[in-house]
Motif scaffolding. Structure first.
Motif, PDB file in Angstrom:
ATOM      1  N   TRP A 160       0.648  -0.827   0.300  1.00 18.09           N
ATOM      2  CA  TRP A 160      -0.038  -0.247   0.315  1.00 18.09           C
ATOM      3  C   TRP A 160       0.873   0.943   0.008  1.00 18.09           C
ATOM      4  CZ3 TRP A 160      -4.970   1.068  -0.514  1.00 18.09           C
ATOM      5  CH2 TRP A 160      -5.595   1.435   0.061  1.00 18.09           C
ATOM      6  N   LYS A 161       2.164   0.762   1.025  1.00 14.24           N
ATOM      7  CA  LYS A 161       2.781   2.675   0.729  1.00 14.24           C
ATOM      8  C   LYS A 161       3.383   2.522  -0.626  1.00 14.24           C
ATOM      9  CE  LYS A 161       3.700   1.742   6.137  1.00 14.24           C
ATOM     10  NZ  LYS A 161       4.375   1.336   7.067  1.00 14.24           N
ATOM     11  N   VAL A 162       3.849   1.442  -1.167  1.00 17.53           N
ATOM     12  CA  VAL A 162       4.974   1.710  -2.496  1.00 17.53           C
ATOM     13  C   VAL A 162       3.330   2.285  -2.851  1.00 17.53           C
ATOM     14  CG1 VAL A 162       5.137   0.594  -4.147  1.00 17.53           C
ATOM     15  CG2 VAL A 162       6.236  -0.071  -2.182  1.00 17.53           C
ATOM     16  N   TYR A 163       2.400   2.144  -3.167  1.00 11.94           N
ATOM     17  CA  TYR A 163       1.010   2.863  -4.089  1.00 11.94           C
ATOM     18  C   TYR A 163       1.045   4.032  -3.811  1.00 11.94           C
ATOM     19  CZ  TYR A 163       0.759  -1.933  -6.001  1.00 11.94           C
ATOM     20  OH  TYR A 163       0.066  -3.180  -6.928  1.00 11.94           O
ATOM     21  N   TYR A 164       1.318   4.158  -2.795  1.00  7.85           N
ATOM     22  CA  TYR A 164       0.769   5.862  -2.510  1.00  7.85           C
ATOM     23  C   TYR A 164       1.431   6.458  -1.595  1.00  7.85           C
ATOM     24  CZ  TYR A 164      -4.449   4.566  -3.262  1.00  7.85           C
ATOM     25  OH  TYR A 164      -5.278   3.940  -3.729  1.00  7.85           O
ATOM     26  N   SER A 165       2.712   6.289  -1.380  1.00  2.00           N
ATOM     27  CA  SER A 165       4.384   7.146  -0.928  1.00  2.00           C
ATOM     28  C   SER A 165       5.494   7.040  -1.884  1.00  2.00           C
ATOM     29  CB  SER A 165       4.135   6.337   0.194  1.00  2.00           C
ATOM     30  OG  SER A 165       5.681   7.893   0.828  1.00  2.00           O
ATOM     31  N   THR A 166       5.703   5.674  -1.622  1.00  2.00           N
ATOM     32  CA  THR A 166       7.415   5.945  -1.792  1.00  2.00           C
ATOM     33  C   THR A 166       7.354   6.029  -4.008  1.00  2.00           C
ATOM     34  OG1 THR A 166       7.682   3.254  -2.515  1.00  2.00           O
ATOM     35  CG2 THR A 166       8.433   5.055  -0.473  1.00  2.00           C
ATOM     36  N   ALA A 167       6.400   5.608  -4.488  1.00  3.46           N
ATOM     37  CA  ALA A 167       5.718   5.642  -5.811  1.00  3.46           C
ATOM     38  C   ALA A 167       4.849   5.947  -6.429  1.00  3.46           C
ATOM     39  CB  ALA A 167       5.688   4.258  -6.527  1.00  3.46           C
ATOM     40  N   GLY A 168       4.122   6.374  -5.640  1.00  2.61           N
ATOM     41  CA  GLY A 168       2.857   6.942  -6.400  1.00  2.61           C
ATOM     42  C   GLY A 168       2.824   7.724  -6.193  1.00  2.61           C
ATOM     43  N   ASN A 169       3.051   8.615  -4.810  1.00  5.13           N
ATOM     44  CA  ASN A 169       3.085  10.302  -4.790  1.00  5.13           C
ATOM     45  C   ASN A 169       4.381  10.676  -5.638  1.00  5.13           C
ATOM     46  OD1 ASN A 169       1.652  12.037  -2.640  1.00  5.13           O
ATOM     47  ND2 ASN A 169       4.254  12.445  -2.421  1.00  5.13           N
ATOM     48  N   ASN A 170       5.322  10.148  -4.923  1.00  2.00           N
ATOM     49  CA  ASN A 170       7.305  10.670  -6.236  1.00  2.00           C
ATOM     50  C   ASN A 170       6.630  11.064  -7.546  1.00  2.00           C
ATOM     51  OD1 ASN A 170       9.715  11.224  -4.358  1.00  2.00           O
ATOM     52  ND2 ASN A 170       8.806   8.852  -3.395  1.00  2.00           N
TER      53      ASN A 170
END
Length: 484
Positions: free
Chosen positions: A95-105
């Motif tokens: 979830w964090k990849v989709y919305y933070s480390t990947a998605g938000n970047n």
């Protein structure tokens, strides 16, 4: 392997994935902050975090086990645990990849590219295409997810959830927007950070259309109006991937810290050897192992057991040394990560013609695409051209005479996606109504009694932090919108 070691494996995922390419690191230590960072750095960081998650303990292992493309070997291999009790670290890290480390970047990269002087439209478009793929994965794995209010924590600290249909519509819109934004005559691009196509913008345009086609194929059973858009893309085949070298692959190398994430996982925990995962009969049995000309992918997918033959087992059945392990070839240092492949598109196109989606039903055309898709899959996994063609010409059933041609296409889609369990999981769910999927899976030994698993549940962190989560919360056996 003991459960405590598995938990440590999930905890160390970021450490495993985060070192894959040092130039991508230390560019945005606070992914919720709108820092002024070069878009190419944000893009590089995002794709590294995304691919490391997708190809190690948080996604590849649990999805491969519960979707039954991998066999755990029971107590002899990974361990006979309850495969439906997904680790909270796997749920949360993904979830964090989709919305933070990947998605938000990626969202920040798009913002910075579009506000640059001069405006860098091509970089923005490339980031939008990857973001579309990531959001496609997020919704097909979790169901209804935030999109409209996502990636803007100042304005929407507790984002509302969008329906899966709305998210998939947004994916298509984002791909169309990116394709229109690309200017192939403009030199501005991601330069050396484009590990997929090295700045070839024509390939990026084809990729956007190919992901759109895949998304439409996922939607069409619930929204038949999507058949028209499928037909439009089929009428212009050169607008999509049209050769194997246009597949979207993330390359890896033999140099330290640049190896394939699966290799690094085994290198860290089992001295570089696969001691955990075995040939699953739910894949192997559909590869014509007893035919005069068997599938040439068998020796690329599996290593022989000690009796010098290939042998598969059920999902949670205890293995022994005679059972085939998943091949070391698939876990080699320089094995590429496949995001979207030529053979994947060929088989989807074969399905569209076999079903008459946006075109007149044509089993002869479907047959040509089906056969070529299997040949390209065999070639991709290292079979010789002679073996690939011999298998396709002598062993594959003909769609024009098969009693159920669509089932034959779905089986080859499933086999091709064996080592890409996230995509295989989507393919299985969309292959037919509940109880009629291809292949027919049964509940693994040790799994929670009840229905087959059909999704990730929500991250515990998301449940605790966001009061706008769906009520009631989705359960692992709840079907999604696209899932008939």
């Amino acid at each position: 392997m003991k459960m405590k070691h598995k938990i440590i494996l999930f905890l160390l995922l970021v450490a495993i994935g985060g070192v894959s390419c040092k130039k991508y690191l230390n560019i945005n230590s606070n992914p919720l902050s709108s820092l002024t960072v070069e878009p190419k750095l944000l893009f590089g960081y995002a794709i590294t975090a995304w691919d490391a998650n997708k190809n190690s303990g948080d996604a590849w292992i649990p999805i491969g086990l519960f979707s039954q493309t991998l066999a755990s070997g029971g107590d002899y291999g990974w361990g006979k645990d309850n495969v439906y009790n997904i680790s909270s670290f796997a749920l949360g890290n993904t979830w964090k990849v989709y919305y933070s480390t990947a998605g938000n970047n990626l969202k920040l990269a798009i913002k910075n590219a579009e506000s640059a002087s001069p405006v860098d439209n091509n970089t923005a478009a490339q980031c939008k295409i990857i973001l579309a793929q990531i959001m496609y994965e997020a919704t097909t794995l979790y169901g209804d997810v935030p999109y409209t209010q996502a990636f803007d924590p100042d304005k929407f600290p507790y984002p509302q959830y969008d329906s899966q249909k709305s998210v998939l519509e947004a994916v298509i819109a984002l791909l169309d927007e990116a394709n229109a934004q690309i200017n192939v005559a403009n030199a501005l691009k991601l330069t050396d950070y484009d590990v997929f196509y090295a700045g070839d913008l024509n390939k990026w345009k084809k990729l956007a259309n190919s992901i759109k086609f895949k998304t439409l194929m996922v939607m069409v059973d619930k929204d038949p109006s999507k058949a028209a858009a499928i037909g439009q893309l089929l009428a212009n085949p050169s607008s999509m991937i049209s050769a194997a070298n246009e597949s979207q692959l993330r390359p890896y190398y033999s140099t330290t810290n640049n190896e394939n994430p699966k290799y690094r996982l085994f290198n860290r925990y089992t001295n570089g050897e696969n001691q955990w995962f075995f040939a699953n009969s739910n894949v192997f049995d559909y590869m014509f192992p007893n035919a005069t000309v068997s599938d040439p992918r068998i020796p690329r997918y599996f290593d022989k057991g000690t009796n010098a033959s290939y042998k598969a087992i059920g999902s949670e059945v205890t293995a022994d040394e005679t059972v085939s392990l998943i091949s070391a070839y698939l876990y080699r240092k320089d094995a590429p990560s496949v995001i979207f492949s030529y053979q994947e598109l060929l088989l989807l196109k074969a399905e569209a013609y076999a079903r008459g989606l946006g075109v007149s039903q044509n089993l002869a055309t479907a047959q040509g695409l089906y056969k070529e898709g299997v040949i390209q899959s065999c070639l991709f996994y290292g079979a010789s051209s002679t073996d690939a063609n011999n298998f396709a010409n002598t062993t594959l059933p003909s769609l024009t005479t098969a009693s159920d041609p669509l089932r034959q296409i779905h089986l080859q889609q499933w086999v091709d996606l064996m080592d890409r369990p996230m995509e295989a999981f989507v393919q299985w769910r969309r292959s037919g109504p509940e109880g009629s999927e291809v292949p027919a899976l049964t509940l693994p030994i040790g799994a929670t009694s009840g229905a087959l698993i059909r999704r990730y549940t929500l991250s515990l962190d998301e449940v605790a932090a966001n009061p706008n989560i769906p009520n009631p919360q989705p359960r692992y056996f709840d079907k999604m919108w696209f899932d008939l």
